[in-house]
Design a protein around this motif. Structure first.
Motif, PDB file in Angstrom:
ATOM      1  N   ALA A 167       0.828  -1.205   0.000  1.00 41.90           N
ATOM      2  CA  ALA A 167       0.000   0.000   0.000  1.00 41.90           C
ATOM      3  C   ALA A 167       0.862   1.256   0.000  1.00 41.90           C
ATOM      4  CB  ALA A 167      -0.921   0.003   1.209  1.00 41.90           C
ATOM      5  N   SER A 168       1.882   1.272   0.843  1.00 42.98           N
ATOM      6  CA  SER A 168       2.755   2.438   0.905  1.00 42.98           C
ATOM      7  C   SER A 168       4.227   2.073   1.001  1.00 42.98           C
ATOM      8  CB  SER A 168       2.379   3.313   2.107  1.00 42.98           C
ATOM      9  OG  SER A 168       2.513   2.589   3.323  1.00 42.98           O
ATOM     10  N   LYS A 169       4.522   0.815   1.376  1.00 39.76           N
ATOM     11  CA  LYS A 169       5.899   0.371   1.517  1.00 39.76           C
ATOM     12  C   LYS A 169       6.057  -1.042   0.976  1.00 39.76           C
ATOM     13  CE  LYS A 169       6.669   3.027   5.783  1.00 39.76           C
ATOM     14  NZ  LYS A 169       7.051   2.947   7.223  1.00 39.76           N
ATOM     15  N   ASN A 170       7.279  -1.360   0.553  1.00 37.23           N
ATOM     16  CA  ASN A 170       7.570  -2.708   0.059  1.00 37.23           C
ATOM     17  C   ASN A 170       8.094  -3.565   1.211  1.00 37.23           C
ATOM     18  OD1 ASN A 170       9.975  -1.331   0.378  1.00 37.23           O
ATOM     19  ND2 ASN A 170      11.022  -2.434  -1.253  1.00 37.23           N
ATOM     20  N   ILE A 171       7.234  -3.854   2.176  1.00 37.44           N
ATOM     21  CA  ILE A 171       7.653  -4.572   3.373  1.00 37.44           C
ATOM     22  C   ILE A 171       6.856  -5.858   3.541  1.00 37.44           C
ATOM     23  CG2 ILE A 171       8.399  -2.493   4.591  1.00 37.44           C
ATOM     24  CD1 ILE A 171       5.728  -2.549   6.097  1.00 37.44           C
ATOM     25  N   ASP A 172       7.445  -6.768   4.308  1.00 33.14           N
ATOM     26  CA  ASP A 172       6.780  -7.999   4.709  1.00 33.14           C
ATOM     27  C   ASP A 172       6.200  -7.793   6.101  1.00 33.14           C
ATOM     28  OD1 ASP A 172       5.995 -10.652   5.157  1.00 33.14           O
ATOM     29  OD2 ASP A 172       8.013 -11.265   5.773  1.00 33.14           O
ATOM     30  N   VAL A 173       4.916  -8.121   6.271  1.00 35.93           N
ATOM     31  CA  VAL A 173       4.274  -7.965   7.579  1.00 35.93           C
ATOM     32  C   VAL A 173       3.801  -9.314   8.117  1.00 35.93           C
ATOM     33  CG1 VAL A 173       3.572  -5.590   7.108  1.00 35.93           C
ATOM     34  CG2 VAL A 173       2.008  -7.460   6.547  1.00 35.93           C
ATOM     35  N   SER A 174       4.392 -10.411   7.622  1.00 32.71           N
ATOM     36  CA  SER A 174       3.921 -11.740   8.008  1.00 32.71           C
ATOM     37  C   SER A 174       4.043 -11.991   9.502  1.00 32.71           C
ATOM     38  CB  SER A 174       4.670 -12.815   7.227  1.00 32.71           C
ATOM     39  OG  SER A 174       6.069 -12.737   7.442  1.00 32.71           O
ATOM     40  N   ALA A 175       5.078 -11.438  10.141  1.00 29.90           N
ATOM     41  CA  ALA A 175       5.252 -11.660  11.573  1.00 29.90           C
ATOM     42  C   ALA A 175       4.098 -11.067  12.377  1.00 29.90           C
ATOM     43  CB  ALA A 175       6.572 -11.065  12.046  1.00 29.90           C
ATOM     44  N   SER A 176       3.555  -9.971  11.909  1.00 30.57           N
ATOM     45  CA  SER A 176       2.430  -9.346  12.608  1.00 30.57           C
ATOM     46  C   SER A 176       1.152 -10.153  12.446  1.00 30.57           C
ATOM     47  CB  SER A 176       2.207  -7.927  12.069  1.00 30.57           C
ATOM     48  OG  SER A 176       3.338  -7.122  12.279  1.00 30.57           O
ATOM     49  N   ILE A 177       1.067 -10.915  11.355  1.00 32.54           N
ATOM     50  CA  ILE A 177      -0.134 -11.708  11.085  1.00 32.54           C
ATOM     51  C   ILE A 177      -0.021 -13.096  11.699  1.00 32.54           C
ATOM     52  CG2 ILE A 177      -1.583 -12.687   9.272  1.00 32.54           C
ATOM     53  CD1 ILE A 177      -0.581 -10.438   7.431  1.00 32.54           C
ATOM     54  N   ALA A 178       1.107 -13.759  11.440  1.00 33.06           N
ATOM     55  CA  ALA A 178       1.273 -15.145  11.887  1.00 33.06           C
ATOM     56  C   ALA A 178       1.752 -15.259  13.326  1.00 33.06           C
ATOM     57  CB  ALA A 178       2.252 -15.871  10.967  1.00 33.06           C
ATOM     58  N   CYS A 179       2.529 -14.274  13.779  1.00 31.84           N
ATOM     59  CA  CYS A 179       3.064 -14.268  15.148  1.00 31.84           C
ATOM     60  C   CYS A 179       3.960 -15.467  15.426  1.00 31.84           C
ATOM     61  CB  CYS A 179       1.936 -14.210  16.172  1.00 31.84           C
ATOM     62  SG  CYS A 179       0.848 -12.795  15.983  1.00 31.84           S
ATOM     63  N   THR A 180       4.518 -16.066  14.377  1.00 31.69           N
ATOM     64  CA  THR A 180       5.357 -17.254  14.568  1.00 31.69           C
ATOM     65  C   THR A 180       6.702 -17.145  13.858  1.00 31.69           C
ATOM     66  OG1 THR A 180       4.335 -18.325  12.646  1.00 31.69           O
ATOM     67  CG2 THR A 180       3.361 -18.770  14.814  1.00 31.69           C
ATOM     68  N   MET A 181       7.022 -15.989  13.293  1.00 36.16           N
ATOM     69  CA  MET A 181       8.249 -15.864  12.510  1.00 36.16           C
ATOM     70  C   MET A 181       8.676 -14.407  12.478  1.00 36.16           C
ATOM     71  SD  MET A 181       6.518 -16.391   8.789  1.00 36.16           S
ATOM     72  CE  MET A 181       5.756 -17.884   9.415  1.00 36.16           C
ATOM     73  N   THR A 182       9.790 -14.142  11.804  1.00 36.67           N
ATOM     74  CA  THR A 182      10.266 -12.779  11.627  1.00 36.67           C
ATOM     75  C   THR A 182       9.988 -12.322  10.209  1.00 36.67           C
ATOM     76  OG1 THR A 182      12.461 -13.579  11.019  1.00 36.67           O
ATOM     77  CG2 THR A 182      12.084 -13.056  13.351  1.00 36.67           C
ATOM     78  N   ASN A 183       9.821 -11.014  10.048  1.00 36.02           N
ATOM     79  CA  ASN A 183       9.592 -10.465   8.718  1.00 36.02           C
ATOM     80  C   ASN A 183      10.836 -10.629   7.847  1.00 36.02           C
ATOM     81  OD1 ASN A 183       6.974  -9.565   9.305  1.00 36.02           O
ATOM     82  ND2 ASN A 183       7.742  -7.664  10.186  1.00 36.02           N
ATOM     83  N   LYS A 184      10.619 -10.823   6.568  1.00 36.35           N
ATOM     84  CA  LYS A 184      11.712 -10.967   5.612  1.00 36.35           C
ATOM     85  C   LYS A 184      11.999  -9.617   4.959  1.00 36.35           C
ATOM     86  CE  LYS A 184      10.106 -15.643   4.802  1.00 36.35           C
ATOM     87  NZ  LYS A 184       9.156 -15.516   5.943  1.00 36.35           N
ATOM     88  N   SER A 185      13.255  -9.369   4.676  1.00 31.58           N
ATOM     89  CA  SER A 185      13.599  -8.126   3.998  1.00 31.58           C
ATOM     90  C   SER A 185      13.189  -8.210   2.530  1.00 31.58           C
ATOM     91  CB  SER A 185      15.093  -7.839   4.118  1.00 31.58           C
ATOM     92  OG  SER A 185      15.845  -8.855   3.487  1.00 31.58           O
ATOM     93  N   VAL A 186      12.755  -7.080   1.991  1.00 31.79           N
ATOM     94  CA  VAL A 186      12.300  -6.981   0.610  1.00 31.79           C
ATOM     95  C   VAL A 186      13.120  -5.907  -0.084  1.00 31.79           C
ATOM     96  CG1 VAL A 186      10.342  -6.583  -0.924  1.00 31.79           C
ATOM     97  CG2 VAL A 186       9.968  -7.652   1.309  1.00 31.79           C
ATOM     98  N   THR A 187      13.672  -6.224  -1.237  1.00 31.45           N
ATOM     99  CA  THR A 187      14.512  -5.290  -1.979  1.00 31.45           C
ATOM    100  C   THR A 187      13.798  -4.828  -3.236  1.00 31.45           C
ATOM    101  OG1 THR A 187      16.538  -6.349  -1.196  1.00 31.45           O
ATOM    102  CG2 THR A 187      16.718  -4.978  -3.166  1.00 31.45           C
ATOM    103  N   SER A 188      13.768  -3.518  -3.464  1.00 30.57           N
ATOM    104  CA  SER A 188      13.222  -2.967  -4.699  1.00 30.57           C
ATOM    105  C   SER A 188      14.310  -2.944  -5.762  1.00 30.57           C
ATOM    106  CB  SER A 188      12.710  -1.548  -4.480  1.00 30.57           C
ATOM    107  OG  SER A 188      11.508  -1.545  -3.748  1.00 30.57           O
TER     108      SER A 188
END
Length: 222
Positions: free
Chosen positions: A19-40
C-alpha cells in the motif's frame, strides 16, 4: 475472530500489502516468525492512483521493476500444501510476457520447474495467464478470464497433491503435482529474467505454507 480475520494466518510466510511500503508484515499476522527483507529493483513505487483497498498499491512499469524477497527456507514447501495469491492490475498496451511472481531456487531464474505466473498473448488469444510448476507450463482455461485494466485476484493452490488455479475466485484449471519443492527465493512483479516484468499494479501479495487456503470457488476478500 475467524469471521473477521484470516483463519490461516498462522501459515503465512510472506505478506506484503504493498500500500505504501515494500515490506513484509507476516510476523504481525502469523506471530510465529520474523519479517523478511524486501529489496526494490528498478523503481517500483507506492501509488495512490490505483487501489483495490488500503488506499494504495505498488506501480511496476515493466522496465527493471520487481521486488526480491530475502532467501528463506519458508519458501521450501516440500510435498505439502501451499497457497500463493495476490491482486494484480495489468496496465500495459503491449503484449509480451509480463511476470506476476516467481518462487524458485534463485531470483528470476530461467527454469521451467518454478512456481510462477506469467501474462502473455499467444496464438491469437488475449489476456492469457500461464502458470509454471514441475512438468512445464499450463495456460489458464478460458480466454479473457483476466480483464485488462481491472483488479484481478489470482491464487495458485496445492491441495493434497493437486494444484488448482483460481482467477477472481473461480476455478480455472487443476493438475496433479506431488513435487518436493525445495525453493528459497521469491520475486514479486517478475519471472524468468529482467525481460519479463510486470507492467501495472500489485497489491496484497501473500504466500502460505502448509495449507490450501482455497479448495473450491470463493469470493475474494474485499
Amino acid at each position: 475472530n475467524e469471521k473477521l480475520a484470516d483463519q490461516y494466518a498462522s501459515n503465512i510466510v510472506f505478506a506484503s500489502p504493498l500500500a505504501s511500503k515494500n515490506i513484509d508484515v507476516s510476523a504481525s499476522i502469523a506471530c510465529t516468525m520474523t519479517n523478511k527483507s524486501v529489496t526494490s529493483n528498478g523503481d517500483p513505487a507506492a501509488s495512490s492512483i490505483k487501489s483495490n483497498f488500503y488506499g494504495g498499491s505498488f506501480d511496476f512499469d515493466g522496465s527493471g521493476d520487481y521486488l526480491s524477497v530475502a532467501s528463506s527456507s519458508d519458501m521450501t514447501f516440500g510435498t505439502g500444501d501451499f497457497t500463493i495469491e495476490g491482486w494484480f492490475y495489468y496496465d500495459a498496451t503491449s503484449t509480451p510476457n509480463h511476470g506476476l511472481y516467481q518462487i524458485a531456487g534463485s531470483h528470476l531464474v530461467n527454469n521451467s520447474n518454478t512456481l510462477s505466473c506469467n501474462f502473455e498473448t499467444s496464438g491469437g488469444r488475449t489476456r492469457q495467464l500461464y502458470f509454471g510448476s514441475a512438468g512445464g507450463w499450463r495456460q489458464n482455461g478460458t480466454d479473457n478470464e483476466f480483464p485488462y485494466q481491472k483488479w484481478n485476484h489470482v491464487a495458485q493452490v496445492r491441495s493434497s497433491g493437486v494444484i488448482k488455479i483460481y482467477i477472481n475466485g473461480k476455478l480455472s484449471q487443476s493438475w496433479t503435482d506431488t513435487t518436493d519443492y525445495t525453493f528459497t527465493h521469491c520475486v514479486v512483479g517478475g519471472y524468468y529474467s529482467s525481460s519479463y516484468l510486470w507492467n501495472g499494479y500489485i497489491q496484497d501479495f501473500r504466500v502460505y505454507k502448509g495449507v490450501a487456503k482455497y479448495t473450491s470457488d470463493f469470493t475474494p476478500a474485499s
